[in-house]
Design a protein around this motif. Structure first.
Motif, PDB file in Angstrom:
ATOM      1  N   TRP A 149      -9.497  29.825   3.280  1.00  0.00           N
ATOM      2  CA  TRP A 149      -8.231  29.136   3.541  1.00  0.00           C
ATOM      3  C   TRP A 149      -7.083  30.079   3.252  1.00  0.00           C
ATOM      4  O   TRP A 149      -7.106  30.838   2.274  1.00  0.00           O
ATOM      5  CB  TRP A 149      -8.091  27.899   2.640  1.00  0.00           C
ATOM      6  N   GLU A 153      -2.254  27.048   3.579  1.00  0.00           N
ATOM      7  CA  GLU A 153      -3.123  25.875   3.701  1.00  0.00           C
ATOM      8  C   GLU A 153      -3.440  25.273   2.337  1.00  0.00           C
ATOM      9  O   GLU A 153      -3.469  24.042   2.175  1.00  0.00           O
ATOM     10  CB  GLU A 153      -4.420  26.254   4.407  1.00  0.00           C
ATOM     11  N   VAL A 154      -3.677  26.126   1.354  1.00  0.00           N
ATOM     12  CA  VAL A 154      -3.966  25.646   0.001  1.00  0.00           C
ATOM     13  C   VAL A 154      -2.765  24.892  -0.554  1.00  0.00           C
ATOM     14  O   VAL A 154      -2.895  23.791  -1.113  1.00  0.00           O
ATOM     15  CB  VAL A 154      -4.337  26.829  -0.918  1.00  0.00           C
ATOM     16  N   GLU A 156      -0.292  23.465   1.107  1.00  0.00           N
ATOM     17  CA  GLU A 156      -0.103  22.216   1.854  1.00  0.00           C
ATOM     18  C   GLU A 156      -1.071  21.139   1.374  1.00  0.00           C
ATOM     19  O   GLU A 156      -0.697  19.957   1.252  1.00  0.00           O
ATOM     20  CB  GLU A 156      -0.306  22.467   3.346  1.00  0.00           C
ATOM     21  N   THR A 157      -2.304  21.503   1.076  1.00  0.00           N
ATOM     22  CA  THR A 157      -3.284  20.535   0.590  1.00  0.00           C
ATOM     23  C   THR A 157      -2.895  20.007  -0.775  1.00  0.00           C
ATOM     24  O   THR A 157      -2.995  18.801  -1.049  1.00  0.00           O
ATOM     25  CB  THR A 157      -4.685  21.174   0.534  1.00  0.00           C
ATOM     26  N   ILE A 158      -2.424  20.900  -1.655  1.00  0.00           N
ATOM     27  CA  ILE A 158      -1.986  20.472  -2.983  1.00  0.00           C
ATOM     28  C   ILE A 158      -0.800  19.520  -2.869  1.00  0.00           C
ATOM     29  O   ILE A 158      -0.748  18.478  -3.553  1.00  0.00           O
ATOM     30  CB  ILE A 158      -1.638  21.702  -3.845  1.00  0.00           C
ATOM     31  N   ARG A 160      -0.049  17.541  -0.426  1.00  0.00           N
ATOM     32  CA  ARG A 160      -0.521  16.257   0.095  1.00  0.00           C
ATOM     33  C   ARG A 160      -1.228  15.453  -0.984  1.00  0.00           C
ATOM     34  O   ARG A 160      -1.001  14.247  -1.148  1.00  0.00           O
ATOM     35  CB  ARG A 160      -1.455  16.490   1.277  1.00  0.00           C
ATOM     36  N   LEU A 161      -2.080  16.104  -1.776  1.00  0.00           N
ATOM     37  CA  LEU A 161      -2.834  15.400  -2.812  1.00  0.00           C
ATOM     38  C   LEU A 161      -1.936  14.933  -3.955  1.00  0.00           C
ATOM     39  O   LEU A 161      -2.232  13.934  -4.608  1.00  0.00           O
ATOM     40  CB  LEU A 161      -3.946  16.299  -3.350  1.00  0.00           C
ATOM     41  N   ASP A 201     -15.874  20.435  -1.787  1.00  0.00           N
ATOM     42  CA  ASP A 201     -15.071  21.147  -0.806  1.00  0.00           C
ATOM     43  C   ASP A 201     -13.703  21.396  -1.435  1.00  0.00           C
ATOM     44  O   ASP A 201     -13.444  20.997  -2.581  1.00  0.00           O
ATOM     45  CB  ASP A 201     -14.980  20.383   0.512  1.00  0.00           C
ATOM     46  N   ALA A 203     -10.710  20.196  -0.887  1.00  0.00           N
ATOM     47  CA  ALA A 203      -9.893  19.010  -1.180  1.00  0.00           C
ATOM     48  C   ALA A 203     -10.383  18.289  -2.433  1.00  0.00           C
ATOM     49  O   ALA A 203      -9.581  17.916  -3.300  1.00  0.00           O
ATOM     50  CB  ALA A 203      -9.894  18.060   0.018  1.00  0.00           C
ATOM     51  N   LEU A 206      -9.639  20.433  -5.544  1.00  0.00           N
ATOM     52  CA  LEU A 206      -8.215  20.384  -5.881  1.00  0.00           C
ATOM     53  C   LEU A 206      -7.833  19.034  -6.465  1.00  0.00           C
ATOM     54  O   LEU A 206      -7.032  18.957  -7.405  1.00  0.00           O
ATOM     55  CB  LEU A 206      -7.374  20.670  -4.638  1.00  0.00           C
ATOM     56  N   GLU A 207      -8.390  17.976  -5.915  1.00  0.00           N
ATOM     57  CA  GLU A 207      -8.092  16.638  -6.440  1.00  0.00           C
ATOM     58  C   GLU A 207      -8.502  16.533  -7.904  1.00  0.00           C
ATOM     59  O   GLU A 207      -7.752  16.004  -8.742  1.00  0.00           O
ATOM     60  CB  GLU A 207      -8.824  15.591  -5.595  1.00  0.00           C
TER      61      GLU A 207
END
Length: 233
Positions: A149, A153-154, A156-158, A160-161, A201, A203, A206-207
């Motif tokens: 990634w 992208e990393v 953006e995922t953080i 969002r979470l 995975d 996500a 990270l969650e």
């Protein structure tokens, strides 16, 4: 400073001590930075040609441990995790920094490009336990997801979470000379010899990391301080 003492001498001394204590097996944690930069997934046949001091000293440690293990009759397994993250990660690393930026509404200075194959810490621990019990010796095993990634992208995922917006400032000078745009593991050998594959995975890892950081922040300072001291001893 050049980490010869921490990465090479410490590993060698620990292996010698393990052999003297009649340990039957030794698991050495190497690094994906031992490999040369190339496109496509990196397997264990990839030449060891590091492009950073960290990678060079980890390569030296792997070679020294192999030689010592053979000389002392100790079963050795070298695990080469790719980019490990999770609770207790160094605060200056990308993922903890991005989580703090989200939770504290701070600007995040981000190096563009650069792609990494991320491995959640509990998956690495599981691989270590499997390697201890496996009837193998003299093997090098990659640990990764096979996917990579980009930094953006990393982040953006953080965001969002966390249900937060992260204010990002791209800095072309923030990248490191050894960063790569294609950095992925072929972990099929670990799957075959250890029965290992990552359970998380990006996500879900990270969650879990975000939940841990929020929990750490919610504890009283004296409790958090005690926990941190205990974890480092």
């Amino acid at each position: 400073s050049i980490p010869v003492r921490d990465n090479v001498m410490a590993a060698a001394n620990l292996l010698v001590s393990a052999a003297a204590a009649d340990c039957a097996r030794f698991v050495q944690l190497g690094s994906s930075t031992e490999y040369e930069a190339r496109h496509g997934r990196l397997d264990e046949s990839t030449p060891l040609r590091p492009t950073s001091i960290h990678g060079a000293t980890k390569t030296a440690a792997s070679l020294v441990c192999h030689a010592l293990a053979e000389e002392l009759g100790l079963a050795l397994v070298v695990l080469r995790p790719f980019n490990v993250y999770g609770p207790w990660d160094a605060p200056e690393h990308l993922i903890p920094t991005a989580i703090s930026a989200a939770l504290d509404d701070c600007e995040l200075v981000l190096a563009p490009h650069g792609r990494r194959d991320w491995v959640f810490i509990s998956d690495l621990v599981e691989a270590c336990l499997l390697a201890i019990d496996a009837g193998i010796a003299g093997e090098d095993l990659n640990l990764g997801s096979g996917r990579h990634w980009g930094n953006e992208e990393v982040v953006e995922t953080i965001a969002r979470l966390c249900s937060r917006r992260i204010r990002v400032r791209i800095d072309q000078q923030a990248g490191r000379p050894w960063d790569r745009d294609d950095w992925r593991a072929d972990s099929s050998k670990a799957g075959k010899l250890l029965g290992w594959k990552p359970r998380h995975d990006l996500a879900s890892g990270l969650e879990a990391t975000i939940a841990w950081e929020r929990g750490r922040r919610s504890r009283p300072a004296e409790v958090a301080g005690t926990s941190e001291l205990e974890a480092t001893e």
